[in-house]
Structure formats: structure tokens, C-alpha cells
Design a protein around this motif. Structure first.
Motif, PDB file in Angstrom:
ATOM      1  N   TRP A 386     -32.535 -29.098 -10.906  1.00 46.68           N
ATOM      2  CA  TRP A 386     -32.599 -27.713 -11.371  1.00 46.68           C
ATOM      3  C   TRP A 386     -33.982 -27.363 -11.913  1.00 46.68           C
ATOM      4  O   TRP A 386     -34.402 -26.199 -11.842  1.00 46.68           O
ATOM      5  CB  TRP A 386     -31.562 -27.481 -12.468  1.00 46.68           C
ATOM      6  CG  TRP A 386     -30.137 -27.599 -12.019  1.00 46.68           C
ATOM      7  CD1 TRP A 386     -29.275 -28.618 -12.285  1.00 46.68           C
ATOM      8  CD2 TRP A 386     -29.409 -26.676 -11.205  1.00 46.68           C
ATOM      9  NE1 TRP A 386     -28.052 -28.388 -11.707  1.00 46.68           N
ATOM     10  CE2 TRP A 386     -28.101 -27.194 -11.034  1.00 46.68           C
ATOM     11  CE3 TRP A 386     -29.724 -25.452 -10.604  1.00 46.68           C
ATOM     12  CZ2 TRP A 386     -27.114 -26.539 -10.296  1.00 46.68           C
ATOM     13  CZ3 TRP A 386     -28.738 -24.798  -9.873  1.00 46.68           C
ATOM     14  CH2 TRP A 386     -27.465 -25.330  -9.713  1.00 46.68           C
ATOM     15  N   LEU A 387     -34.686 -28.326 -12.462  1.00 41.44           N
ATOM     16  CA  LEU A 387     -36.025 -28.117 -13.008  1.00 41.44           C
ATOM     17  C   LEU A 387     -37.044 -28.933 -12.218  1.00 41.44           C
ATOM     18  O   LEU A 387     -36.686 -29.890 -11.528  1.00 41.44           O
ATOM     19  CB  LEU A 387     -36.091 -28.550 -14.475  1.00 41.44           C
ATOM     20  CG  LEU A 387     -35.290 -27.767 -15.505  1.00 41.44           C
ATOM     21  CD1 LEU A 387     -35.491 -28.371 -16.890  1.00 41.44           C
ATOM     22  CD2 LEU A 387     -35.701 -26.311 -15.509  1.00 41.44           C
ATOM     23  N   GLY A 388     -38.312 -28.568 -12.381  1.00 39.42           N
ATOM     24  CA  GLY A 388     -39.388 -29.356 -11.801  1.00 39.42           C
ATOM     25  C   GLY A 388     -40.033 -28.741 -10.582  1.00 39.42           C
ATOM     26  O   GLY A 388     -40.859 -29.389  -9.929  1.00 39.42           O
ATOM     27  N   HIS A 389     -39.693 -27.482 -10.268  1.00 37.44           N
ATOM     28  CA  HIS A 389     -40.236 -26.846  -9.064  1.00 37.44           C
ATOM     29  C   HIS A 389     -41.407 -25.923  -9.368  1.00 37.44           C
ATOM     30  O   HIS A 389     -41.983 -25.322  -8.464  1.00 37.44           O
ATOM     31  CB  HIS A 389     -39.128 -26.060  -8.356  1.00 37.44           C
ATOM     32  CG  HIS A 389     -37.885 -26.855  -8.143  1.00 37.44           C
ATOM     33  ND1 HIS A 389     -37.856 -27.970  -7.337  1.00 37.44           N
ATOM     34  CD2 HIS A 389     -36.634 -26.727  -8.659  1.00 37.44           C
ATOM     35  CE1 HIS A 389     -36.638 -28.486  -7.342  1.00 37.44           C
ATOM     36  NE2 HIS A 389     -35.881 -27.758  -8.148  1.00 37.44           N
ATOM     37  N   VAL A 631     -30.778 -29.932  -4.851  1.00 32.24           N
ATOM     38  CA  VAL A 631     -30.174 -29.945  -6.181  1.00 32.24           C
ATOM     39  C   VAL A 631     -28.834 -30.671  -6.114  1.00 32.24           C
ATOM     40  O   VAL A 631     -28.050 -30.456  -5.178  1.00 32.24           O
ATOM     41  CB  VAL A 631     -29.967 -28.514  -6.723  1.00 32.24           C
ATOM     42  CG1 VAL A 631     -29.217 -28.539  -8.052  1.00 32.24           C
ATOM     43  CG2 VAL A 631     -31.304 -27.807  -6.892  1.00 32.24           C
ATOM     44  N   HIS A 632     -28.599 -31.527  -7.093  1.00 35.56           N
ATOM     45  CA  HIS A 632     -27.315 -32.206  -7.191  1.00 35.56           C
ATOM     46  C   HIS A 632     -26.344 -31.266  -7.898  1.00 35.56           C
ATOM     47  O   HIS A 632     -26.425 -31.035  -9.102  1.00 35.56           O
ATOM     48  CB  HIS A 632     -27.454 -33.509  -7.985  1.00 35.56           C
ATOM     49  CG  HIS A 632     -26.189 -34.298  -8.074  1.00 35.56           C
ATOM     50  ND1 HIS A 632     -25.255 -34.099  -9.069  1.00 35.56           N
ATOM     51  CD2 HIS A 632     -25.693 -35.278  -7.275  1.00 35.56           C
ATOM     52  CE1 HIS A 632     -24.247 -34.925  -8.896  1.00 35.56           C
ATOM     53  NE2 HIS A 632     -24.486 -35.660  -7.822  1.00 35.56           N
ATOM     54  N   VAL A 637     -25.852 -33.674  -3.325  1.00 35.72           N
ATOM     55  CA  VAL A 637     -27.167 -33.038  -3.225  1.00 35.72           C
ATOM     56  C   VAL A 637     -27.136 -32.070  -2.052  1.00 35.72           C
ATOM     57  O   VAL A 637     -26.737 -32.433  -0.939  1.00 35.72           O
ATOM     58  CB  VAL A 637     -28.278 -34.086  -3.033  1.00 35.72           C
ATOM     59  CG1 VAL A 637     -29.616 -33.383  -2.837  1.00 35.72           C
ATOM     60  CG2 VAL A 637     -28.336 -35.024  -4.229  1.00 35.72           C
ATOM     61  N   GLN A 638     -27.550 -30.851  -2.301  1.00 37.15           N
ATOM     62  CA  GLN A 638     -27.579 -29.842  -1.239  1.00 37.15           C
ATOM     63  C   GLN A 638     -28.779 -28.933  -1.428  1.00 37.15           C
ATOM     64  O   GLN A 638     -29.262 -28.751  -2.553  1.00 37.15           O
ATOM     65  CB  GLN A 638     -26.289 -29.030  -1.253  1.00 37.15           C
ATOM     66  CG  GLN A 638     -25.979 -28.349  -2.582  1.00 37.15           C
ATOM     67  CD  GLN A 638     -24.686 -27.564  -2.543  1.00 37.15           C
ATOM     68  OE1 GLN A 638     -24.514 -26.685  -1.701  1.00 37.15           O
ATOM     69  NE2 GLN A 638     -23.760 -27.891  -3.437  1.00 37.15           N
TER      70      GLN A 638
END
Length: 689
Positions: A386-389, A631-632, A637-638
Motif C-alpha cells: 500500500w505504501l512505497g510508490h 498489493v497484497h 497479491v494482485q
């Protein structure tokens, strides 16, 4: 944000600042153009307030802020509450009546957790060997039967000094009725020990019940040196930057006061940050036409919840400051030790737990790359994808996924579970902990949260808010345009607000009517004088209420009153209002019951600036993601869409699961949610039945 040209000399800047456990938030409005600038700066725990200069410099560089054109500067701070929680306050002594030296130890004879075998009362802020009794007695009717023994007082002050006390709290019986005994004791201490500061309970909050009055005065004195020093440094820093505006401070009651008063009335700003967030949220809710809102403010160390009903925050007394109750009017906020920096760990029984310990800003979550090694909620969000992009906190942070995976991976190995399942478990536990706290809040308030809209804000609120809403069965989520700086916005839009009290403690009958009129007149004069001292030159909104109960009841309820009832001696109107409130709260009333009036209260409100942010007409359009990111979610993960908040104009629609990235936070949107941007640029999520 990108650099812009310096605005003209006619600019008028208003700045709201809020400092939390991890970031100092800035929300700056140039009122002539309606342009809003926001910013987050990492806190400096070793030098609180130093980050203010960094933030102002960045606003000058990036937004063309002219410090000389700042006409309003409002600051919310956690210095006071952190001083209490961390027990870093000043050494105090307590002077009370002989025979009543155990007043703070006895408290209300209640255990904090009545069903826990391991429950213990907190260690008091003033140890027993610095509590001194002196001969003095004032009766409940105000008659003095024993004058203060000044010789005994001199001995107590000498002993307090020998035991390291730097300040003294004076709290004597029935000072709510007449504070002259306390005033005389304070005057004598000032004469014999001018180097020691003194606060009396009657000047801090002159309310009936000695424990409540005493502990409130102790909290005020305990934080006084640190708060006064912090505010003095704040004034010097602003003056050094060329800011002409006199700093104002957010208060626990959601209002404002000037810094000079804040140095004396420190207790009034202990909950300033949490209260400011609710005030900002209430303002946003009114702008959007939302009347019933549950706020979710998640920072680095805690999640705070509050209810907004009919567009107004709810108020109460008895809020906990660390382990101690605060008995002045405050915005009602429930808190739990779950935040973005909350540490996840496996206990000795092999059970995964989250919080209440936090990594704070130093060293922070592992993914910040600032030295943190323990897994946190933020690290779990990074591992799940969800984070880190994108960069966070206006470019100050770049998420390091490898460090997050290393921290969470250590827990995964201990639990013998896959990495991403462990990260998801951390998030599930955090949400379940919040669920329990929100359920308790709803039960106390007697509301059905399915009728409310969830408003998540703070750096972590939008990350977890939609998942909590799903668990609660709530159908709507409203994420403001700048969720990360809502508390700072609260300072921009807050009113001046002072609370005043007179204890009456008499039956509601004709004999009490003259006393009520005199008390009301005195409160109104005090309220108007307070607003004038704050520099307010407009009209005054004076709101009356009374703490009332049936004879024989131990505690009372607060009932709003009309001034005309008291002025005209309309006691039946007051009685009807009490019966109605009692019926609404407890589903019964006793029309023939004798009523006691305990306290008369007044809130003096001076309206803040009438601000309004720009808005635009909605144009329905299907939003397109910048790209897909893995994203999990949903147990696997999709690829899901990554949107930029600045790309989403009024009328934009899309569906979850999705990630919306912006400078101050990231909004995680689960599957089943439908997203829509309104004319105020609020992002709404709606869930199906």
C-alpha cells in the motif's frame, strides 16, 4: 509542491501549525487569493520547536511566503501532554489542609481497571513526602473557622525546598466557595520564597470536589516550566523570522488563547493537538454538509476518535492525560495506542501484538531509514504494497521496502508464517484494536455508527480508515483534500473560546434565583473581559449551561440554558430543560423530583476568521490510474490502480481496490468501495449493502 513567485506586498497569510509525535504540520492560507499551502516537517524531540524554523523556511522557499505578511499564527503543541506521559515535569509540593494530606492518593477510591487482578494506581506526580498539611479551615458555606497558620506554612515551604520542590500547589477545602485563604497562602509563599512559583486550585479551576480541583491544579503546575519555556522560545523564533502576528494557541476545548495566557494556564492546552484536529474536521464536515461524522486521527503513536453531531464536536470533562483525569471542559476524544509508528512484536507466549510502544520520529519505522529496526504498522503497509510508490511527507521520506521487509521478516520467522501474511496480520490486529475502542465510544454516546460518515485524517488515518469503516459496517468515508494537516487547519478556523465556572451547590428554587443572577452576571463580565484581553474586538457569543442533578444523585449532567431564564427567574424553564436532558441520556425523568444546581458554566466565544476554501463544479469523469502496483489484499497479491490525488478533479469516479498517493499521506481503498470526488475535493468512498 513547486516553487512559486513571491506574492505581492498586499498578501495576507494565516498559518496553522500542529506538532505531533512524528511531524510538525503546517497549513498556510493566503486569504486574498484563496491559495492553500501545506507541509510536514519531521519533529526534533531533543529541541522541541526547532522544526518550526525549518517549516517556515520551506514555505518561504516553495510558496513565496512573506513572514511580514502573516496576520494570524496559531500553534497546537504536544509539549504539555508529552511532559506528563513521559513524567518529565517539575518537582512540585502540595500545601493542603491538615488531615487531608492523602487527597490525591485517595482520589475517588476507584481502581482504573476494576476487573483486573494486576491493576495498580499510577504513581502520583507529587510524592507523599512533598505533601504538607497546615492548620486552616473554611466551611462549605464560606465561613472561616481556622485562619491559615503562616508559621506552619513557613515550615512546610522550608521542607519542600529541602526536598527539591521548585513549585508549590495550594489546594484548600472549599476554595470553590471563597479563594481568599488560598490567595493569602500564595501571597505569603511569594514573600518567603520568591524563587518558587505557586498556583492555587481556585485560580486554575474553582470547581467543587477537592480531588478534581487539586489534580487539575497539579497538572497545570507540573508542566508549567516546560510549557512556559517552549512558548517563550516560540515567540522569539517567530520574532526572529519577522512574523508580526502574536502567536495564538489551540486549547483543549477546541478554542484559542494567546501565548501569554498559555504560559500561566498550561492545563488548558494539554489536549490542544487532538482537539484542534476535531475542530478542523468539524469545519470540513460543515463545508461538505455532513452532520454526523466519526473522526479518525492516526498519527505516529495513537489513533484518536471523536463524534461530530449536527456539525459540532462533542465536549466533556474527565479526559485522561496519561494516567490522570483532567476536569476542565475539553473536546471529547477517545484514544488508543495504535499509530503508524506502533511497534509489532511477538510476546513470550508467541502471540503477535501491536502497540502501544511507538518508534516515533526517532528512530521511526524501519522503512524510514532513520535507524529503526522494529516492525511497525507503517512497515506492514509497505510490505503489503500500500505504501512505497512515491515520496512521503512532501518529499522528506522515501520508503525503503527492503528495510521494512527485514523488520517484518524477523517477526515472520518467529511466527513461522509468510512475510506478507505476517504484515497483513499486523494490520488486522491494529484495525481490530481500533474497532474495540470505537465500539466503546459508540456505546457511551448511544449512537449507531452506521448512520455516520467516517472522516480519516492525520498521516495514518487514510491508510487504515477505509478498512475500519468496512469492519464497523459504515457505508461512507470522507477523506479531506489534505488529510495530513487537518489538525493544523483546525488552528486556522478555530474561535477564541474561554470557559468559566461558578459553583452554586443549591436547590433549584426561588431562594437560589438571586444567587444565580449574580453568578451569571459575574461570569458574563469575566467572559467579555477575557475576550478583550485576547485582543478580540468583535461580538461575543456567551453560552450558558449548568451542571444539575436530582437530589440524592452523586453526579450531575450538563444542561444548556437560556440567559433569559436566569434573568427572569424562570426556574420552570431550567427544570424542564434538565428533565428533557435526563430523559435523553437515561430514558427517564422524575417530573416531581427535587433538582440541585451544582455549577453554572459559561463559554465566551469570539468568532475566528470567516474562511472558505475554493470549490469547483463537479464534472463526471472516469479517473484513470497512473499505473498498476502489486498489493497484497484479499489474501493474495494482485495489481491495483495507483492514482495521484492531484489528478482527481471534482466529479472524478473510480472503484477499489486502489491506492491514492499524495504529498501528506496515502489513501488505501479496499475492494468493494466506490470513489467519488466532490466540489470541495473531498474524496468519498461508499460501500454497498
Amino acid at each position: 509542491m513547486t516553487p512559486t513567485a513571491r506574492v505581492t506586498a498586499e498578501a495576507d497569510w494565516k498559518i496553522g501549525v500542529d506538532i505531533g509525535g512524528t511531524f510538525m504540520d503546517f497549513c498556510a492560507l493566503e486569504t486574498r487569493t484563496g491559495r492553500v499551502a501545506s507541509l510536514k516537517v519531521l519533529t526534533t524531540p531533543d529541541d522541541p520547536g526547532a522544526e518550526l524554523l525549518t517549516g517556515l523556511s520551506l514555505l518561504i522557499e516553495r510558496e513565496g511566503l512573506d513572514p511580514a505578511q502573516v496576520s494570524r499564527f496559531v500553534h497546537g503543541t504536544t509539549v504539555g501532554i508529552n511532559t506528563i506521559i513521559q513524567r518529565r515535569g517539575v518537582d512540585l509540593a502540595l500545601i493542603t489542609n491538615a488531615g487531608f494530606e492523602d487527597v490525591i492518593e485517595l482520589a475517588r477510591l476507584r481502581m482504573p481497571e476494576v476487573y483486573s487482578l494486576f491493576c495498580a494506581r499510577p504513581e502520583q506526580l507529587i510524592p507523599r513526602d512533598r505533601v504538607f498539611g497546615m492548620p486552616a479551615r473554611l466551611r462549605a458555606d464560606g465561613r472561616e473557622t481556622v485562619a491559615p497558620d503562616m508559621a506552619a506554612l513557613a515550615g512546610a515551604v522550608a521542607s519542600a525546598r529541602a526536598r527539591g520542590a521548585q513549585g508549590i500547589i495550594v489546594s484548600l477545602l472549599h476554595a470553590w466557595r471563597d479563594g481568599s485563604q488560598e490567595a493569602a497562602v500564595k501571597e505569603e509563599i511569594a514573600r518567603i520564597a520568591p524563587d518558587m512559583f505557586v498556583f492555587t486550585s481556585s485560580e486554575v479551576w474553582p470547581v467543587i470536589r477537592e480531588y478534581e480541583r487539586t489534580t487539575t491544579a497539579i497538572l497545570n503546575g507540573y508542566v508549567h516550566p516546560r510549557v512556559a519555556g517552549y512558548l517563550t522560545a516560540l515567540e522569539h523564533r517567530l520574532a526572529g523570522q519577522g512574523v508580526p502576528a502574536r502567536p495564538m494557541l489551540t486549547k483543549s476545548n477546541g478554542g484559542l488563547m494567546n501565548a501569554a495566557e498559555g504560559k500561566r494556564s498550561c492545563v488548558n492546552m494539554l489536549l490542544s493537538g487532538t482537539a484542534s484536529g476535531v475542530i478542523g474536521a468539524a469545519w470540513l464536515a460543515r463545508q461538505a454538509g455532513e452532520t454526523r461524522v466519526l473522526t479518525l486521527d492516526i498519527g505516529g503513536t495513537s489513533a484518536d476518535f471523536a463524534l461530530i453531531i449536527d456539525g459540532e464536536p462533542q465536549f466533556g470533562t474527565g479526559e485522561l492525560i496519561g494516567e490522570f483525569p483532567l476536569f476542565i471542559p475539553s473536546v471529547s476524544v477517545s484514544s488508543i495506542g495504535i499509530g503508524g509508528g506502533s511497534i509489532a512484536q511477538v510476546d513470550e507466549r508467541g502471540v503477535l501484538r501491536v502497540g502501544p510502544d511507538s518508534a516515533g520520529s526517532t528512530p521511526g519505522p524501519a522503512c524510514y531509514g532513520r535507524g529503526g529496526t522494529q516492525a511497525t504498522v507503517t512497515d506492514a503497509m509497505v510490505v503489503c504494497g500500500w505504501l512505497g510508490h512515491s515520496q512521503m511527507a512532501y518529499g522528506q521520506l522515501q520508503m525503503d521496502r527492503a528495510l521494512a521487509e527485514r523488520a517484518v521478516g524477523e517477526l515472520a520467522r518467529r511466527l513461522a508464517r509468510p512475510l506478507q501474511e505476517t504484515a497483513q496480520a499486523i494490520l488486522d490486529i491494529a484495525i481490530s484494536e481500533m474497532f474495540v475502542e470505537v465500539e466503546k465510544l459508540a456505546s457511551r454516546a448511544g449512537v449507531d455508527l452506521r448512520e455516520f460518515t467516517l472522516m480519516p485524517f492525520g498521516g495514518g488515518g487514510p491508510m487504515l480508515g477505509a478498512f475500519l469503516a468496512q469492519e464497523m459496517g459504515m457505508r461512507r468515508v470522507m477523506a479531506p483534500r489534505r488529510p495530513g494537516v487537518v489538525s493544523a487547519l483546525g488552528g486556522l478556523v478555530a474561535d477564541l473560546r474561554g470557559d468559566f465556572i461558578r459553583t452554586i451547590f443549591a436547590p433549584l428554587d426561588s431562594a437560589t434565583a438571586p444567587l444565580l443572577r449574580a453568578a451569571m452576571d459575574g461570569l458574563m463580565d469575566e467572559g467579555r473581559g477575557w475576550l478583550a484581553a485576547q485582543g478580540h474586538r468583535g461580538g461575543a457569543d456567551l453560552r450558558l449551561s449548568a451542571d444539575m442533578r436530582y437530589a440524592g444523585q452523586s453526579y450531575e449532567i450538563e444542561v444548556p440554558l437560556q440567559p433569559g431564564w436566569i434573568a427572569e427567574g424562570n426556574l420552570s424553564g431550567m427544570a424542564a430543560a434538565f428533565h428533557d436532558m435526563h430523559d435523553r441520556l437515561y430514558d427517564f425523568h422524575d417530573a416531581a423530583g427535587e433538582i440541585e444546581l451544582v455549577n453554572l458554566r459559561l463559554s465566551a466565544i469570539g468568532a475566528g476568521p470567516a474562511l472558505r476554501f475554493p470549490e469547483a463544479e463537479e464534472v463526471a469523469v472516469q479517473a484513470r490510474p497512473r499505473r498498476d502496483v502489486p498489493v497484497h489484499t484479499g489474501g493474495r497479491v494482485q495489481p491495483i490502480g495507483l492514482y495521484r490525488r492531484r489528478d482527481l478533479g471534482p466529479g472524478a469516479v473510480f472503484s477499489g481496490p486502489a491506492v491514492v498517493a499524495q504529498d501528506d499521506t496515502t489513501l488505501a481503498i479496499p475492494a468493494g468501495a466506490r470513489a467519488h470526488v466532490d466540489r470541495h475535493l473531498n474524496l468519498y468512498l461508499t460501500f454497498g449493502e
